[in-house]
Design a protein around this motif. Structure first.
Motif, PDB file in Angstrom:
ATOM      1  N   ASN A  44       0.858  -1.178   0.000  1.00 20.09           N
ATOM      2  CA  ASN A  44       0.000   0.000   0.000  1.00 20.09           C
ATOM      3  C   ASN A  44       0.899   1.234   0.000  1.00 20.09           C
ATOM      4  O   ASN A  44       1.605   1.501   0.984  1.00 20.09           O
ATOM      5  CB  ASN A  44      -0.878  -0.009   1.250  1.00 20.09           C
ATOM      6  N   ARG A  45       0.908   1.997  -1.086  1.00 21.10           N
ATOM      7  CA  ARG A  45       1.757   3.196  -1.210  1.00 21.10           C
ATOM      8  C   ARG A  45       0.965   4.480  -1.082  1.00 21.10           C
ATOM      9  O   ARG A  45       1.493   5.553  -1.303  1.00 21.10           O
ATOM     10  CB  ARG A  45       2.494   3.182  -2.563  1.00 21.10           C
ATOM     11  N   SER A  46      -0.337   4.334  -0.739  1.00 24.80           N
ATOM     12  CA  SER A  46      -1.155   5.531  -0.644  1.00 24.80           C
ATOM     13  C   SER A  46      -0.934   6.261   0.656  1.00 24.80           C
ATOM     14  O   SER A  46      -1.166   7.454   0.753  1.00 24.80           O
ATOM     15  CB  SER A  46      -2.646   5.162  -0.796  1.00 24.80           C
ATOM     16  N   ASN A  47      -0.456   5.580   1.691  1.00 24.41           N
ATOM     17  CA  ASN A  47      -0.280   6.205   2.990  1.00 24.41           C
ATOM     18  C   ASN A  47       1.211   6.264   3.290  1.00 24.41           C
ATOM     19  O   ASN A  47       1.846   5.269   3.576  1.00 24.41           O
ATOM     20  CB  ASN A  47      -1.006   5.385   4.071  1.00 24.41           C
ATOM     21  N   GLY A  48       1.747   7.455   3.251  1.00 24.15           N
ATOM     22  CA  GLY A  48       3.176   7.636   3.454  1.00 24.15           C
ATOM     23  C   GLY A  48       3.575   7.437   4.895  1.00 24.15           C
ATOM     24  O   GLY A  48       4.737   7.245   5.206  1.00 24.15           O
ATOM     25  N   GLN A  49       2.656   7.511   5.881  1.00 22.38           N
ATOM     26  CA  GLN A  49       3.013   7.395   7.278  1.00 22.38           C
ATOM     27  C   GLN A  49       3.049   5.956   7.756  1.00 22.38           C
ATOM     28  O   GLN A  49       3.611   5.674   8.782  1.00 22.38           O
ATOM     29  CB  GLN A  49       1.985   8.172   8.138  1.00 22.38           C
ATOM     30  N   GLY A  50       2.429   5.057   7.031  1.00 22.66           N
ATOM     31  CA  GLY A  50       2.389   3.652   7.450  1.00 22.66           C
ATOM     32  C   GLY A  50       3.604   2.906   7.012  1.00 22.66           C
ATOM     33  O   GLY A  50       4.545   3.446   6.448  1.00 22.66           O
ATOM     34  N   THR A  51       3.565   1.636   7.264  1.00 24.89           N
ATOM     35  CA  THR A  51       4.692   0.799   6.860  1.00 24.89           C
ATOM     36  C   THR A  51       4.682   0.528   5.384  1.00 24.89           C
ATOM     37  O   THR A  51       5.674   0.092   4.823  1.00 24.89           O
ATOM     38  CB  THR A  51       4.637  -0.543   7.603  1.00 24.89           C
ATOM     39  N   GLY A  52       3.521   0.772   4.746  1.00 24.90           N
ATOM     40  CA  GLY A  52       3.421   0.522   3.302  1.00 24.90           C
ATOM     41  C   GLY A  52       3.126  -0.921   3.003  1.00 24.90           C
ATOM     42  O   GLY A  52       3.083  -1.312   1.858  1.00 24.90           O
ATOM     43  N   LEU A  53       2.877  -1.768   3.995  1.00 24.42           N
ATOM     44  CA  LEU A  53       2.648  -3.188   3.741  1.00 24.42           C
ATOM     45  C   LEU A  53       1.373  -3.600   4.475  1.00 24.42           C
ATOM     46  O   LEU A  53       1.204  -3.298   5.642  1.00 24.42           O
ATOM     47  CB  LEU A  53       3.818  -4.020   4.264  1.00 24.42           C
ATOM     48  N   GLU A  73       9.814  -1.133   0.601  1.00 24.58           N
ATOM     49  CA  GLU A  73       8.795  -0.086   0.452  1.00 24.58           C
ATOM     50  C   GLU A  73       9.360   1.268   0.873  1.00 24.58           C
ATOM     51  O   GLU A  73       9.157   2.294   0.215  1.00 24.58           O
ATOM     52  CB  GLU A  73       7.558  -0.439   1.286  1.00 24.58           C
ATOM     53  N   ALA A  74      10.101   1.289   2.000  1.00 25.83           N
ATOM     54  CA  ALA A  74      10.712   2.545   2.454  1.00 25.83           C
ATOM     55  C   ALA A  74      11.743   3.039   1.432  1.00 25.83           C
ATOM     56  O   ALA A  74      11.860   4.238   1.161  1.00 25.83           O
ATOM     57  CB  ALA A  74      11.366   2.330   3.818  1.00 25.83           C
ATOM     58  N   LEU A  75      12.473   2.085   0.846  1.00 23.60           N
ATOM     59  CA  LEU A  75      13.471   2.466  -0.156  1.00 23.60           C
ATOM     60  C   LEU A  75      12.831   3.086  -1.379  1.00 23.60           C
ATOM     61  O   LEU A  75      13.302   4.082  -1.934  1.00 23.60           O
ATOM     62  CB  LEU A  75      14.289   1.234  -0.543  1.00 23.60           C
ATOM     63  N   ILE A  76      11.736   2.514  -1.817  1.00 28.89           N
ATOM     64  CA  ILE A  76      11.025   3.073  -2.975  1.00 28.89           C
ATOM     65  C   ILE A  76      10.552   4.481  -2.677  1.00 28.89           C
ATOM     66  O   ILE A  76      10.623   5.384  -3.525  1.00 28.89           O
ATOM     67  CB  ILE A  76       9.844   2.158  -3.349  1.00 28.89           C
ATOM     68  N   GLN A  77      10.073   4.714  -1.464  1.00 32.07           N
ATOM     69  CA  GLN A  77       9.606   6.048  -1.083  1.00 32.07           C
ATOM     70  C   GLN A  77      10.768   7.058  -1.133  1.00 32.07           C
ATOM     71  O   GLN A  77      10.629   8.174  -1.623  1.00 32.07           O
ATOM     72  CB  GLN A  77       9.002   6.007   0.337  1.00 32.07           C
ATOM     73  N   CYS A  78      11.942   6.640  -0.624  1.00 32.24           N
ATOM     74  CA  CYS A  78      13.115   7.532  -0.641  1.00 32.24           C
ATOM     75  C   CYS A  78      13.557   7.853  -2.073  1.00 32.24           C
ATOM     76  O   CYS A  78      13.921   8.982  -2.396  1.00 32.24           O
ATOM     77  CB  CYS A  78      14.268   6.883   0.131  1.00 32.24           C
ATOM     78  N   VAL A  79      13.512   6.816  -2.920  1.00 35.68           N
ATOM     79  CA  VAL A  79      13.895   7.045  -4.318  1.00 35.68           C
ATOM     80  C   VAL A  79      12.964   8.036  -4.976  1.00 35.68           C
ATOM     81  O   VAL A  79      13.380   8.914  -5.745  1.00 35.68           O
ATOM     82  CB  VAL A  79      13.910   5.706  -5.084  1.00 35.68           C
ATOM     83  N   SER A  80      11.718   7.969  -4.685  1.00 37.27           N
ATOM     84  CA  SER A  80      10.744   8.906  -5.257  1.00 37.27           C
ATOM     85  C   SER A  80      11.047  10.335  -4.821  1.00 37.27           C
ATOM     86  O   SER A  80      11.027  11.275  -5.621  1.00 37.27           O
ATOM     87  CB  SER A  80       9.330   8.496  -4.843  1.00 37.27           C
ATOM     88  N   GLU A  81      11.314  10.471  -3.525  1.00 43.35           N
ATOM     89  CA  GLU A  81      11.645  11.810  -3.026  1.00 43.35           C
ATOM     90  C   GLU A  81      12.957  12.308  -3.620  1.00 43.35           C
ATOM     91  O   GLU A  81      13.097  13.498  -3.941  1.00 43.35           O
ATOM     92  CB  GLU A  81      11.738  11.766  -1.502  1.00 43.35           C
ATOM     93  N   LEU A  82      13.917  11.405  -3.768  1.00 45.52           N
ATOM     94  CA  LEU A  82      15.197  11.808  -4.344  1.00 45.52           C
ATOM     95  C   LEU A  82      15.055  12.258  -5.792  1.00 45.52           C
ATOM     96  O   LEU A  82      15.687  13.217  -6.235  1.00 45.52           O
ATOM     97  CB  LEU A  82      16.187  10.638  -4.252  1.00 45.52           C
TER      98      LEU A  82
END
Length: 409
Positions: A44-53, A73-82
Motif C-alpha cells: 500500500n503506497r497511498s499512505n506515506g506514514q504507514g509501513t506501506g505493507l 517499500e521505504a526504499l522506494i519512497q526515498c527514491v521517489s523523493e530523491l
C-alpha cells in the motif's frame, strides 16, 4: 562551487538514482511473481506514514520476508523523493553561478569594509590547507562547496593584492629615478671627482632610464662638466661629441623640456671649438635656435639669458671675413649687436642678482664697448667682490686681470 563541479555532482547523483531505480524495477518484478503466488499480500503506497505493507486474506508469510518487503517499500519512497529533489536541483542549476557570484561579492565587500579581513599569506596558506583536507578526507559536497567558495573569494583578494604590488612596482622606478636625479644634482655642484662620479652613475643607470628626458639632459650636462675638467684635447672632444648626441636624443624624446634644449645648445657651442669653420657656424645657428626654444619654454631661467648674451656678444665680435663666410654658406649671416648682448646680461641680473662672476665681467665688457666706462668699472667691482669657486670663476678672474687695467682700475 563552480558550474562544472555542480554538473559533476548532479550527474553523479543521477547515476546513483538510475542504479537504485534498476534495483526497484527488479524488485517490482519479484513482487509481481510473489503476488501471483501469494495473492493475499500487496503493498500500500497511498499512505506515506504507514509501513506501506498490508496483509489480507492469504497464507501467512515468514516474518523475515515481511521485514524485507517493509524495507523495500521505504526504499522506494526515498527514491521517489530523491527524484523530486534531483529534478529541482536540475532546474536550479542554470542560475547557480549567479547566486554564487552574488554571495562571493557580498563576502568580498565585507572584507573591504574592515582591514581586519584583509587576506594575508598566512590565511591563504591555512585556507589552502583546509581545502586539501576535505578532499583527502572525503568531506560532504556542501562543505566542499563552502570551502571552494571561500577559496575563490581569497583568490579575488590575491588579485587585488597583486594589483597593488604592480602599482607599487610602477611607482618604485619613479621613486628610484627621483633619488638618482637628486644625487646627480648634488654631485653637479661638487668637486671634480664628484662630477666624474655623476657621469659614471648616470651611465650605469642609462639602460633603465635612458628613455627619460629628465635623465638624458642631466647626462648631457655631466658630459659637459667632465669635458671642462678633462686635461687632454682628445678626451675633451670625445666628451663633447658624445654629450651632443645625448642632448639631441633628449630633445627628440621631449621637445617641451626647456633643460633639454638648453644643454643641447651648450654642447653645440662646445663642439664648435673643435669643428671646421663651416660646422662652427652651423652649430652657432643650432645654438641660437635651441636657446630661443628654452627661453620660450622657461622664461625665468637666468642661465638661458646668460648663454644668449654670450652668443650675441660673440656674433657682435665676428670679423668681416667670418660674416662673409656665414653668408656664403647659409645665405644669411647671424645678426646680433653688443646692445643685444647687454640686454640679455641685464635680464640675468634682474632674474637673479649676483648670478655669476662671469656675468658681471660680460656686463663690464658691454659697457666698455659702448663707451660707458663708469658702469663698466662698477661691474668689475661687483665681479671682484665674488669668490672664485668654479673653473668659470677662474676664467672670470683672468678676464678681470685684463679688463681692470684697461678701465684704469
Amino acid at each position: 562551487m563552480a558550474q562544472a563541479d555542480s554538473k559533476v555532482l548532479v550527474l553523479g547523483a543521477l547515476a546513483g538514482v538510475a542504479g537504485i531505480s534498476l534495483a526497484v524495477v527488479c524488485y517490482q518484478g519479484f513482487r509481481s511473481r510473489r503476488r501471483a503466488s501469494c495473492p493475499g499480500v500487496y503493498l500500500n503506497r497511498s499512505n506515506g506514514q504507514g509501513t506501506g505493507l498490508m496483509l489480507v486474506d492469504g497464507p501467512d508469510l515468514p516474518r523475515g520476508q515481511v521485514e524485507v518487503l517493509e524495507r523495500l517499500e521505504a526504499l522506494i519512497q526515498c527514491v521517489s523523493e530523491l527524484k523530486d529533489e534531483m529534478k529541482s536541483l536540475k532546474n536550479a542549476l542554470p542560475t547557480l553561478p549567479d547566486h554564487v557570484r552574488e554571495e562571493l561579492r557580498g563576502q568580498e565587500e565585507g572584507r573591504r569594509v574592515s582591514p581586519l579581513h584583509r587576506t594575508t599569506p598566512t590565511r591563504r596558506k591555512r585556507a589552502a590547507g583546509s581545502l586539501a583536507g576535505p578532499r583527502a578526507g572525503g568531506r560532504s559536497s556542501e562543505e566542499a562547496e563552502s570551502e571552494g567558495g571561500y577559496i575563490t573569494a581569497l583568490t579575488d583578494s590575491e588579485e587585488e593584492e597583486q594589483s597593488d604590488l604592480e602599482q607599487r612596482d610602477e611607482e618604485q622606478p619613479a621613486d628610484k629615478l627621483s633619488d638618482i636625479l637628486e644625487r646627480i644634482d648634488r654631485l653637479h655642484q661638487g668637486s671634480e671627482s664628484d662630477k666624474r662620479e655623476s657621469l659614471n652613475v648616470l651611465l650605469e643607470q642609462r639602460e633603465e632610464f635612458g628613455q627619460n628626458s629628465t635623465f638624458l639632459w642631466r647626462l648631457t650636462r655631466a658630459y659637459c662638466d667632465v669635458h671642462d675638467i678633462s686635461s687632454t684635447l682628445e678626451e675633451k672632444k670625445t666628451h663633447a661629441a658624445t654629450g651632443k648626441k645625448v642632448g639631441e636624443e633628449a630633445v627628440s624624446l621631449n621637445p617641451t623640456c626647456a633643460e633639454s634644449h638648453q644643454w643641447y645648445a651648450i654642447m653645440c657651442g662646445i663642439m664648435a671649438e673643435y669643428e671646421t669653420v663651416q660646422n662652427k657656424i652651423k652649430n652657432g645657428y643650432i645654438f641660437k635656435d635651441h636657446l630661443d626654444k628654452a627661453i620660450e619654454l622657461k622664461p625665468q631661467d637666468p642661465m638661458s639669458y646668460y648663454l644668449l648674451g654670450r652668443w650675441c656678444y660673440a656674433v657682435a665680435q665676428l670679423s668681416w671675413i667670418e660674416r662673409k663666410v656665414a653668408a656664403t654658406l647659409f645665405g644669411e649671416p647671424p645678426s646680433a649687436t653688443v646692445e643685444d648682448a647687454l640686454k640679455n646680461f641685464l635680464k640675468v641680473e634682474e632674474i637673479q642678482p649676483g648670478y655669476s662672476k662671469l656675468n658681471y665681467v660680460f656686463l663690464a665688457k658691454c659697457y666698455k664697448d659702448l663707451g660707458q666706462s663708469q658702469k663698466a668699472r662698477r661691474m668689475c667691482e661687483s665681479a671682484c667682490s665674488m669668490n672664485v669657486v668654479s673653473k668659470e670663476d677662474e676664467e672670470a678672474r683672468k678676464e678681470l686681470d685684463i679688463l681692470c687695467p684697461a678701465l684704469g682700475m
